[in-house]
Scaffold this active site. Structure first.
Site, PDB file in Angstrom:
ATOM      1  N   SER A 185      41.570  -1.557  46.983  1.00 19.02           N
ATOM      2  CA  SER A 185      40.674  -0.700  45.832  1.00 19.02           C
ATOM      3  C   SER A 185      41.437   0.833  45.816  1.00 19.02           C
ATOM      4  CB  SER A 185      39.487  -0.774  46.417  1.00 19.02           C
ATOM      5  OG  SER A 185      39.140   0.218  45.928  1.00 19.02           O
ATOM      6  N   ASP A 206      38.833   2.268  39.129  1.00 14.37           N
ATOM      7  CA  ASP A 206      40.178   3.225  40.467  1.00 14.37           C
ATOM      8  C   ASP A 206      41.548   1.629  40.353  1.00 14.37           C
ATOM      9  OD1 ASP A 206      38.407   0.002  40.931  1.00 14.37           O
ATOM     10  OD2 ASP A 206      38.534   0.770  43.330  1.00 14.37           O
ATOM     11  N   ASP A 233      36.837  -2.168  39.946  1.00 15.05           N
ATOM     12  CA  ASP A 233      36.250  -2.250  40.044  1.00 15.05           C
ATOM     13  C   ASP A 233      35.342  -0.977  39.862  1.00 15.05           C
ATOM     14  OD1 ASP A 233      37.220  -1.304  42.255  1.00 15.05           O
ATOM     15  OD2 ASP A 233      35.813  -3.591  43.674  1.00 15.05           O
ATOM     16  N   ARG A 234      35.953   0.106  40.592  1.00 19.13           N
ATOM     17  CA  ARG A 234      34.391   1.337  39.852  1.00 19.13           C
ATOM     18  C   ARG A 234      34.498   1.767  38.838  1.00 19.13           C
ATOM     19  NH1 ARG A 234      35.204   4.962  45.330  1.00 19.13           N
ATOM     20  NH2 ARG A 234      34.661   3.000  47.139  1.00 19.13           N
ATOM     21  N   LYS A 242      31.726  -4.973  41.515  1.00 17.54           N
ATOM     22  CA  LYS A 242      31.630  -4.113  40.500  1.00 17.54           C
ATOM     23  C   LYS A 242      32.262  -4.447  39.558  1.00 17.54           C
ATOM     24  CE  LYS A 242      32.795  -0.895  44.125  1.00 17.54           C
ATOM     25  NZ  LYS A 242      33.456  -1.514  45.124  1.00 17.54           N
TER      26      LYS A 242
HETATM   27  C1  VG1 Z   1      33.311   2.530  50.255  1.00 16.74           C
HETATM   28  C2  VG1 Z   1      32.433   2.878  49.624  1.00 16.74           C
HETATM   29  C3  VG1 Z   1      31.517   1.151  48.720  1.00 16.74           C
HETATM   30  C4  VG1 Z   1      32.597   0.235  48.259  1.00 16.74           C
HETATM   31  C5  VG1 Z   1      33.730   0.562  49.145  1.00 16.74           C
HETATM   32  C6  VG1 Z   1      34.327  -0.851  48.250  1.00 16.74           C
HETATM   33  O1  VG1 Z   1      33.337   2.162  51.479  1.00 16.74           O
HETATM   34  O2  VG1 Z   1      31.681   3.882  50.111  1.00 16.74           O
HETATM   35  O3  VG1 Z   1      30.105   1.618  48.338  1.00 16.74           O
HETATM   36  O4  VG1 Z   1      31.517  -0.166  48.322  1.00 16.74           O
HETATM   37  O5  VG1 Z   1      34.210   1.521  49.002  1.00 16.74           O
HETATM   38  O6  VG1 Z   1      34.623  -0.253  47.212  1.00 16.74           O
HETATM   39  P1  VG1 Z   1      32.964   2.568  52.871  1.00 16.74           P
HETATM   40  O7  VG1 Z   1      32.583   2.086  54.228  1.00 16.74           O
HETATM   41  O8  VG1 Z   1      34.308   3.285  52.845  1.00 16.74           O
HETATM   42  O9  VG1 Z   1      32.061   3.646  52.114  1.00 16.74           O
HETATM   43  V1  VG1 Z   1      36.434  -0.583  46.486  1.00 16.74           V
HETATM   44  O10 VG1 Z   1      36.098   0.050  45.007  1.00 16.74           O
HETATM   45  O11 VG1 Z   1      37.343   0.419  48.025  1.00 16.74           O
HETATM   46  O12 VG1 Z   1      36.312  -1.794  47.153  1.00 16.74           O
HETATM   47 CO    CO Z   2      38.036  -0.983  43.870  1.00 15.68          CO
END
Ligand code: VG1
Ligand code: CO
Length: 543
Positions: free
Chosen positions: A113, A277, A281-282, A376
């Protein structure tokens, strides 16, 4: 071509986090490391003989080589067909779309990500189920359990295959179809949003800038925003996906998407800015010199959903992750809709969407999506916003300000302290837990602690329980401080502090969020003894 069974030794550290297994590339390159995890997935999901699998990733370093391994292992494990994105590319929402459209037995998505890529960067892998969504915690726990006892994996002895052209060929007794990574997804977007209205908006001089951050959304944004909607070609910046994201940090926020922020806050700024990102998905949404917080964005999409053709019949309900602001709750209440509060991570939304309980979901971490897929979806949010702007014929800023005037404003911010020594971060959490008994009733300046707890969630669909999903300090006026340890980092521990305060008074809606939250931030630092325990004076990132 023969199937080989390779003896291996289990690794003890293959526990999936918030979104799959994420480690340094160098860890995945250890002999058998990737293979062990892939075999653990296959052993756990026990796909029927001849099943179809989707495979694709965000194009980061090691994506291509991992896909070759996965294809050979899928062939050896009895899959009948694999759909793989050309060049090994599939954005996370596009993978979810393809799984659902072709009704496959799930898919494997390769992505870390927003984490940096390259030989010294991060890599990641996760399994998404038949609904197109990240495997539930029950499944990821079972994969982890399997990874701790695995002693062999199966792989086809075969040469690498070419994935750079659309093609169909056999690998052992398995068919491989190299598919266009964009087409199915773009078609889905066109079915949800008013493309003619957005096209007219853009033709009328509305200017947008989308920053793909050298990550996976470049080809998607070009196809949809430029080719289908007629935006000028330079509307999409950093559009060529690179294995190391141009040495950047493909995280769409005000800190890391600074190229875009400079343009949108500069002279001759466009009307609309957005970024996505590493895996698409972001989303970050900006108006001209104006930032929309992700929590507000979710609330706004919900309040305006019926303006988009795909949601014109209304939405069933809204879900948000616990640390996400309660702005969406106010919209749900006004619309008479159910609103769910889940732990962090998209895997908790799947059951709610499958059961028809919610249509829109969102997280404060720049993630919004709907039941069109089970992830997302960055470009989906961008198109939703463009659809709303086209329908309301107002600027992003005036749409947000009107929303605040109607519902009040939930001031919101998140402080991230990255790569802390694990001991120190755990120490902060333990210290906070130790003060649960004495905190309620205590007064700090304008704030009185009402309750505090460890957030725990019981899934209303399957009854599964997830505990210790973040420490909550809830104040009498509805303000909140949340502390959580990240489950996506690969270095030490990352501590996130989430701050929220509600403001009904329109006269105060123009305040800067940091200013409005100043007192709460000081309380958060005091209660956690964060500076003393971690030695950190400042957070790494503020969003
Ligand atoms: C982070 C975000 C969370 C999101 C996750 C994956 O997780 O806070 O809201 O769902 O990343 O997003 P964490 O455990 O680091 O807080 V992605 O776009 O990295 O797949
Ligand atoms: Co992502």
């Amino acid at each position: 071509m023969s199937i080989r069974t390779i003896p291996t030794q289990a690794f003890s550290d293959q526990k999936p986090g918030t979104s799959g297994l994420r480690k340094k590339v160098t860890v995945f390159q250890k002999p058998h490391y990737l293979e062990n995890f892939v075999q653990s997935i296959f052993d756990t999901i026990a796909a029927p003989q001849g099943a179809t699998l989707v495979v694709g990733g965000d194009g980061r370093y090691y994506n291509r080589s991992a896909i070759q391994t996965i294809l050979k292992m899928a062939a050896a494990n009895g899959f009948g067909r694999v759909l793989v994105g050309r060049g090994g590319i599939l954005s996370t929402p596009a993978a979810s779309c393809v799984i659902r459209k072709y009704e496959t037995y799930g898919g494997i998505i390769l992505s870390a990500s927003h984490n940096p890529g390259g030989p010294d960067g991060d890599f990641g892998i996760k399994y998404n189920g038949e609904n197109g969504g990240p495997a539930t915690e029950t499944v990821t726990e079972a994969i982890y359990a399997r990874s701790k006892e695995i002693s062999a994996y199966k792989i086809l002895a075969a040469a690498d295959v070419s994935l750079d052209e659309l093609a169909e060929f056999s690998l052992g007794s398995m068919r491989v179809e190299v598919i266009d990574p964009v087409a199915d997804y773009a078609e889905l977007m066109e079915s949800l949003f008013d493309f003619p209205a957005i096209r007219a908006l853009l033709a009328g001089g509305f200017r947008l800038k989308f920053d793909a951050m050298h990550a996976v959304t470049g080809p998607y944004a070009r196809d949809i925003l430029v080719d289908r909607l007629g935006a000028p070609a330079d509307s999409v910046m950093n559009a060529v996906p690179l294995e190391d994201f141009g040495n950047g940090h493909p995280d769409p926020n005000l800190t890391y998407a600074h190229d875009l922020v400079e343009i949108v806050y500069g002279a001759d700024a466009p009307d609309f800015g957005a970024a996505s990102d590493g895996d698409g998905d972001r989303n970050m949404i900006l108006g001209q010199r104006f930032f929309v917080t992700p929590s507000d964005s979710l609330a706004l999409l919900a309040a305006n959903a019926t303006l988009a053709p795909g949601y014109k019949g209304g939405i069933a309900g809204i879900a948000r992750s616990m640390p996400t602001s309660a702005a969406a709750d106010r919209v749900a209440a006004a619309l008479g809709l159910p609103c769910f509060e889940t732990p962090t991570g998209w895997k908790f939304f799947g059951n709610l969407m499958d059961a028809g309980k919610v249509t829109l979901c969102g997280e404060e971490s720049f993630g919004t999506g709907s039941n069109h897929v089970r992830e997302k979806d960055g470009l989906w949010a961008v198109l939703f916003w463009l659809n709303i702007v086209a329908a309301r014929k107002q600027s992003v800023e005036s749409i947000v300000r009107e929303h605040w005037a109607k519902y009040g404003r939930n001031f919101y911010s998140r402080y991230d302290y990255e790569a802390l020594p694990t001991e120190a971060a755990n120490g902060v959490m333990t210290h906070l837990r130790d003060s649960f008994a004495t905190l309620p009733g205590q007064v700090f300046g304008n704030y009185t602690v009402a309750t505090c707890d460890d957030f725990s969630y019981t899934d209303p669909v399957d009854g599964s329980v997830s505990t210790k999903q973040g420490i909550r300090i809830l104040f009498a006026d509805g303000s909140r401080i949340i502390y959580r340890l990240s489950g996506t980092g690969t270095e030490g521990a990352t501590l996130r502090v989430y701050l929220e305060a509600y403001e009904a008074d329109v006269a105060r809606h123009g305040l800067d969020a940091q200013e409005a939250l100043k007192e709460l931030i000081a309380i958060a630092l005091q209660l956690s003894e964060l500076k003393g325990r971690t030695g950190r004076e400042q957070p790494t990132v503020i969003t």
